[in-house]
Scaffold this active site. Structure first.
Site, PDB file in Angstrom:
ATOM      1  N   ARG A   1       1.959 -12.310  -1.611  1.00 56.83           N
ATOM      2  CA  ARG A   1       0.202 -12.680  -0.872  1.00 56.83           C
ATOM      3  C   ARG A   1      -0.307 -13.395  -1.921  1.00 56.83           C
ATOM      4  NH1 ARG A   1      -1.306  -9.654   3.847  1.00 56.83           N
ATOM      5  NH2 ARG A   1      -0.366  -7.665   4.127  1.00 56.83           N
TER       6      ARG A   1
ATOM      7  N   ARG B   1       1.195  -1.119   0.204  1.00 52.22           N
ATOM      8  CA  ARG B   1       0.266  -0.108   0.197  1.00 52.22           C
ATOM      9  C   ARG B   1       0.847   1.248   0.055  1.00 52.22           C
ATOM     10  NH1 ARG B   1      -2.109   0.887   4.234  1.00 52.22           N
ATOM     11  NH2 ARG B   1      -1.041  -0.329   5.280  1.00 52.22           N
TER      12      ARG B   1
ATOM     13  N   LYS C   1      -8.764  -2.641   0.830  1.00 55.36           N
ATOM     14  CA  LYS C   1      -7.979  -1.702   1.979  1.00 55.36           C
ATOM     15  C   LYS C   1      -8.977  -0.193   2.423  1.00 55.36           C
ATOM     16  CE  LYS C   1      -6.288  -4.200   4.749  1.00 55.36           C
ATOM     17  NZ  LYS C   1      -6.942  -4.078   5.613  1.00 55.36           N
TER      18      LYS C   1
ATOM     19  N   SER D   1       0.943  -6.669  12.418  1.00 59.73           N
ATOM     20  CA  SER D   1       2.172  -7.833  11.509  1.00 59.73           C
ATOM     21  C   SER D   1       2.586  -8.257  12.246  1.00 59.73           C
ATOM     22  CB  SER D   1       2.163  -6.751   9.997  1.00 59.73           C
ATOM     23  OG  SER D   1       3.475  -7.790   9.303  1.00 59.73           O
TER      24      SER D   1
ATOM     25  N   LYS E   1      -1.956 -12.973  13.977  1.00 65.85           N
ATOM     26  CA  LYS E   1      -3.234 -13.126  14.148  1.00 65.85           C
ATOM     27  C   LYS E   1      -3.566 -14.307  13.321  1.00 65.85           C
ATOM     28  CE  LYS E   1      -5.026  -9.810  11.188  1.00 65.85           C
ATOM     29  NZ  LYS E   1      -4.660  -8.649  10.911  1.00 65.85           N
ATOM     30  N   THR E   2      -2.987 -14.122  11.934  1.00 66.82           N
ATOM     31  CA  THR E   2      -3.866 -14.983  10.981  1.00 66.82           C
ATOM     32  C   THR E   2      -3.552 -16.711  11.656  1.00 66.82           C
ATOM     33  OG1 THR E   2      -3.388 -14.142   9.071  1.00 66.82           O
ATOM     34  CG2 THR E   2      -4.106 -16.409   8.954  1.00 66.82           C
TER      35      THR E   2
ATOM     36  N   HIS F   1     -10.256  -4.382  12.809  1.00 67.00           N
ATOM     37  CA  HIS F   1      -9.503  -4.267  11.977  1.00 67.00           C
ATOM     38  C   HIS F   1      -8.295  -6.240  13.118  1.00 67.00           C
ATOM     39  CE1 HIS F   1      -4.679  -4.473   9.896  1.00 67.00           C
ATOM     40  NE2 HIS F   1      -5.363  -5.168   8.857  1.00 67.00           N
TER      41      HIS F   1
ATOM     42  N   ASP G   1      -9.288 -10.954   8.486  1.00 63.84           N
ATOM     43  CA  ASP G   1      -9.054  -9.765   8.722  1.00 63.84           C
ATOM     44  C   ASP G   1      -9.600  -8.478   8.606  1.00 63.84           C
ATOM     45  OD1 ASP G   1      -6.535  -7.823   8.388  1.00 63.84           O
ATOM     46  OD2 ASP G   1      -7.284  -7.211   6.702  1.00 63.84           O
TER      47      ASP G   1
END
Length: 536
Positions: free
Chosen positions: A322, A61, A201, A238, A242-243, A220, A257
Site C-alpha cells: 500500500r 486487517r 477503519k 476489492s 472502484k479506484t 464504503h 474509499d
C-alpha cells in the site's frame, strides 16, 4: 514544535487517563515524523524520498480480532451476528492495561477530523507508539487548520500500541492481537498489530455507527464529480475497479474509499488515500504512481531494491502492499472533500461466472437488494484452494465495518435514492463470453464508454430490455460499444453452459439473501433474481 504543540503536548493524553515518563510529541508534521521514524529504526527512505515501513506478522486487517463493547446503549443497535462482543468490564481492564503499557513510552499524538462536512465531523485524537503510524494517520484523515487546533476537543480517541499483547483470558480477546471498540465512549484500542490500516477503519466503523441516526448514509465507496456538478459514487469490493474507474481525469476526485451522504450532499470522511501498489505502474495509473515518488507518502510492506527503488511487482511480504498519501497529491482532487447529491450511483461487481451484463439500470428496490447482497467473485488462483470462480457476498460492500444491521443502511440508501432521484447502475467489470478460464475480461474501453454514457445522461435515452434472470434493465445498444457484449448469453458459444452458470449464480444470491428476508419489504423481495426457462 508550534506554540500550540508545546502548550498541549503535556495534556494531550490526559483526557484518556494516559501518563508516561517518556516524551509526548504533539501534532508533528511530516518532516519531524520522518526524522523520528528513521531515528527509531521504524522505517527508511526510498530513493525518491517516500517513507517505507514493514508491518511484520500482520500485513492486513485482523477482522477476527475486532470486538465491540456490548453495553446498554449498543445492545439494541449493533448487528451482533457480524460483530464480536466484549463486556464493559473487559474493556475497562484492557484500557487500564493499555495505560500501564504506555507509562514509559514515547508517544505521538495527532488531532485530526473524520468527515469533511463541518456539521457532521468527528474530531479524533490518535495516540500512537510508532512515529510512522502518526504520519500515516495524518495523511489519511483531515488535518485541521491552526485555528481549529487551538480549540480542538476530541470526540473520539484511538490508542495504537503495536507492542501490547492482549490476554484472551483477561481481556476477552481471541489472540494477543486486539481491536477493541467502545462505541458509547468513542474509544478504540489497537494492540498486537503494526498494520496501520486498522486506525483508518476504526474511524470508519465509528462513523458507520453514529451517522445513520442523523439520517446520514455512511458509504464504503469512491466518489467523483463532473464539471456541471454532477456527482457519482462507486461502490465495489476489492478487484472490481472502484479506484480505477473513479479516477477520471475529466472529473474531480472527491475521495477513493469512504464517504457520507447527508443533507448537503456527499462528503469525504478522509483527507487522504490508501492505495494498493502491487503491480502498480506509471503507465496504467500515473497519478497514483507519482505519489510513491513524493516526500510525505508512506509505503507499507513495499520491497526496495539495492538502490532504494520500490519494486511494485515484488509481493514477497504481501500482495497487500500500500501507499498512504494526502488527497492533494492527486492533481484533480477536490479541495473541499464535498460535492452535491449524487446523480448516479454505480455498484461494481467482477462477475467471474460470465453471467452479468456489463451494465444494467436498477430501480431503488433493486439497488437496495444488490447493496445488501454486495456481490463479486474470486477467480481461480487468487487464493489457495480456489480452482473455479467463487461467489463472494459482502453486504453494503463492506461488512467488516458495519456495526448496525445492513437493513438500516439499505433502507437509508433507498430513501436517499428516491428523494434525490438518483440513477442506479450495476456495472460488471468481470468476464464475458464464458466464465473465468473460458471467457475474457470485460474490455476496459467498453466499461469506460458505458460509464461515460451513464454519467452524462445519454444512456437514459437508450432502448432497454428486461433481463430474464435479474429483472433489471439492460441497454440493447450503446454508441461505441459492441452490442454483442450487452447480452451475455449471446457471447457464449455454449448456451446451455450459460444457462447452468446463470442458475448457479441465481441460487447463490437466493441463499445469501435469506438472512435479510425478514428485514425488507415485499418490493425488495420482489427485486430478487429468479431462474427462468432458457430461451433458444
Amino acid at each position: 514544535m508550534s506554540e500550540v504543540g508545546k502548550r498541549n503536548s503535556a495534556c494531550a493524553i490526559d483526557h484518556i487517563g494516559l501518563k508516561t515518563t517518556g516524551v509526548v510529541r504533539y501534532n508533528f508534521g511530516a518532516a519531524a515524523l520522518y526524522e523520528e521514524s528513521i531515528r527509531r529504526g521504524e522505517a527508511r527512505l526510498t530513493a525518491h524520498g517516500a517513507l517505507v515501513a514493514e508491518t511484520g506478522q500482520h500485513t492486513g486487517r485482523s477482522p477476527k480480532d475486532k470486538f465491540v463493547v456490548r453495553d446498554g446503549a449498543t445492545e439494541p443497535h449493533v448487528w451482533w451476528d457480524n460483530n464480536k462482543a466484549i463486556s464493559p468490564a473487559q474493556f475497562e481492564t484492557l484500557l487500564a492495561d493499555f495505560q500501564a503499557h504506555a507509562s514509559d513510552k514515547d508517544l505521538y499524538v495527532q488531532d485530526l477530523i473524520g468527515g469533511a462536512d463541518a456539521e457532521l465531523k468527528l474530531p479524533t485524537r490518535v495516540i500512537t507508539e510508532f512515529a510512522w503510524h502518526s504520519l500515516f494517520i495524518r495523511n489519511l484523515l483531515i488535518r485541521p487548520d491552526a485555528a481549529e487546533l487551538e480549540h480542538f476537543v476530541p470526540d473520539m480517541t484511538i490508542i495504537d500500541l503495536p507492542s501490547f499483547r492482549a490476554d484472551p483470558a483477561r481481556h476477552g480477546s481471541r489472540t494477543e492481537t486486539v481491536i477493541a471498540v467502545d462505541l458509547s465512549r468513542k474509544i478504540v484500542l489497537i494492540g498486537g498489530t503494526s498494520y496501520a490500516g486498522e486506525m483508518k477503519k476504526s474511524v470508519f466503523t465509528m462513523l458507520n455507527y453514529l451517522l445513520p441516526v442523523k439520517g446520514v448514509m455512511p458509504m464504503h465507496c469512491s466518489a467523483n464529480e463532473g464539471a456541471a456538478g454532477d456527482a457519482a459514487i462507486f461502490f465495489g469490493l476489492s478487484g472490481t475497479g472502484k479506484t480505477t474507474l473513479s479516477a477520471d481525469p475529466s472529473r474531480t476526485l472527491i475521495g477513493d474509499d469512504e464517504h457520507g451522504w447527508g443533507p448537503h450532499g456527499i462528503f469525504n470522511f478522509e483527507g487522504g488515500c490508501y492505495a494498493k501498489t502491487i503491480k502498480l505502474s506509471a503507465e496504467a495509473e500515473p497519478e497514483i504512481f507519482a505519489t510513491t515518488q513524493r516526500f510525505g507518502t508512506v509505503l507499507e510492506n513495499v520491497v526496495l531494491d539495492a538502490d532504494g527503488v520500490p519494486d511494485f511487482n515484488d509481493g514477497r511480504l504481501t500482495e497487500n502492499t500500500r501507499c498512504a498519501y494526502p488527497l492533494d497529491f492527486i492533481p484533480n482532487a477536490s479541495k473541499t472533500g464535498r460535492a452535491s447529491h449524487p446523480k448516479n450511483i454505480i455498484m461494481l461487481t467482477a462477475d467471474a461466472f460470465g453471467v452479468m451484463p456489463p451494465i444494467a439500470r436498477l430501480t431503488p428496490a433493486q439497488a437496495m437488494y444488490h447493496f445488501l447482497s454486495g456481490y463479486t467473485a474470486k477467480v481461480a488462483g487468487t487464493e489457495k484452494g480456489v480452482t473455479e470462480p467463487e461467489a463472494t457476498f459482502s453486504t453494503c460492500f463492506g461488512a467488516p465495518f458495519m456495526p448496525r444491521h445492513p437493513s438500516e443502511y439499505g433502507n437509508l440508501l433507498r430513501e436517499l435514492i428516491a428523494r434525490h432521484d438518483a440513477d442506479c447502475w450495476l456495472v460488471n467489470t468481470g468476464w464475458t463470453g464464458g466464465a473465468y478460464g473460458t471467457g475474457k475480461r470485460m474490455p476496459i474501453k467498453a466499461t469506460r464508454a458505458l460509464l461515460t454514457a451513464a454519467l452524462d445522461g445519454s444512456l437514459k435515452t437508450a432502448e432497454f430490455r428486461t433481463d430474464a434472470h435479474f429483472g433489471f434493465e439492460v441497454p440493447v445498444a450503446v454508441p461505441g460499444v459492441d452490442s454483442a457484449i450487452l447480452d451475455p448469453r449471446s457471447t457464449w458459444a455454449d448456451k446451455a453452459g450459460y444457462d447452468r452458470q446463470a442458475a448457479r449464480l441465481v441460487g447463490m444470491f437466493a441463499v445469501n439473501f435469506e438472512k435479510f428476508e425478514s428485514h425488507v419489504d415485499a418490493v425488495v423481495l420482489g427485486a430478487a433474481p429468479r431462474m427462468q426457462e432458457a430461451a433458444e
